[in-house]
Write an enzyme that holds these catalytic residues in place. Structure first.
Site, short mmCIF file in Angstrom:
data_model
loop_
_atom_site.label_atom_id
_atom_site.label_comp_id
_atom_site.label_asym_id
_atom_site.label_seq_id
_atom_site.Cartn_x
_atom_site.Cartn_y
_atom_site.Cartn_z
N GLY A 159 -22.12 20.91 12.87
CA GLY A 159 -22.74 19.67 13.35
C GLY A 159 -22.74 19.61 14.86
CE1 TYR A 162 -21.22 11.88 3.12
CE2 TYR A 162 -22.82 11.14 4.76
CZ TYR A 162 -21.51 11.32 4.36
OH TYR A 162 -20.48 10.96 5.20
CD GLU A 163 -28.14 9.07 5.52
OE1 GLU A 163 -29.29 8.60 5.32
OE2 GLU A 163 -27.79 9.52 6.63
CE1 TYR A 186 -23.44 12.71 14.91
CE2 TYR A 186 -23.49 10.55 13.89
CZ TYR A 186 -23.88 11.87 13.91
OH TYR A 186 -24.70 12.35 12.93
N GLY A 230 -17.72 23.26 12.81
CA GLY A 230 -18.41 23.25 14.10
C GLY A 230 -19.92 23.27 14.02
CG ASN A 281 -21.43 8.55 7.76
OD1 ASN A 281 -20.33 9.08 7.68
ND2 ASN A 281 -22.56 9.23 7.69
CD GLU A 303 -35.89 10.02 10.82
OE1 GLU A 303 -35.78 9.35 9.77
OE2 GLU A 303 -36.12 9.48 11.92
#
Length: 158
Positions: free
Chosen positions: A97, A23-24, A131, A95, A124, A83
């Protein structure tokens, strides 16, 4: 549902780490083995901890968090450094995350830790919005530096 990871979860955690690396856009950087994860999480002196997000309807694991303790010399107490936090794409928006972060915040409050910190890639946008919606704020006055591979070996052997 959020539960503490067990040694039986190592293959799952390894798979989720690999999915996160994909994904990253850095799959080649995810070189940790299952044995390394087992030692880090469940060895004689654990260096990290993990939680598993399980879908209530299906009972299937859909994500994880992996974290360790840091320490603030300014606050004089530990904190948690997150991390990795990853929820599989098909389970996002359910919900999981937020539940993983809520569990880490609960641990901080219960133990008197004063910080819960993590890094997020600048590109991202969905994660950044997620967040910030919970009240997290970027620390843009700080830049993360990293030494790895040859540069780390060179400095360590000089």
């Amino acid at each position: 549902m959020i539960r503490t990871a067990t040694p039986d979860d190592i293959p799952l955690i390894h798979t989720l780490v690999r999915e996160l690396a994909e994904y990253e856009k850095e799959p080649h950087e995810a070189r940790a083995t299952e044995e390394q994860l087992r030692e880090a999480l469940f060895g004689e002196r654990p260096a990290a901890y993990a939680h598993i997000a399980v879908d209530d309807a299906t009972g299937l694991p859909v994500g994880f968090s992996l974290w360790f303790l840091n320490f603030s010399t300014w606050r004089g107490v530990h904190g948690i450094y997150l991390e990795d936090l990853y929820v599989r794409p098909e389970a996002r928006g359910g919900g999981h995350g937020k539940a993983l972060l809520r569990e880490l915040a609960r641990i901080c409050v219960e133990r008197g830790y004063e910080r819960l910190e993590w890094s997020v890639l600048n590109w991202n946008a969905p994660s950044i919005a997620f967040y910030e919606a919970m009240g997290a704020r970027p620390q843009d006055e700080w830049t993360v530096y990293r030494l790895t591979d040859g540069a780390l070996a060179d400095l360590g052997s000089s």
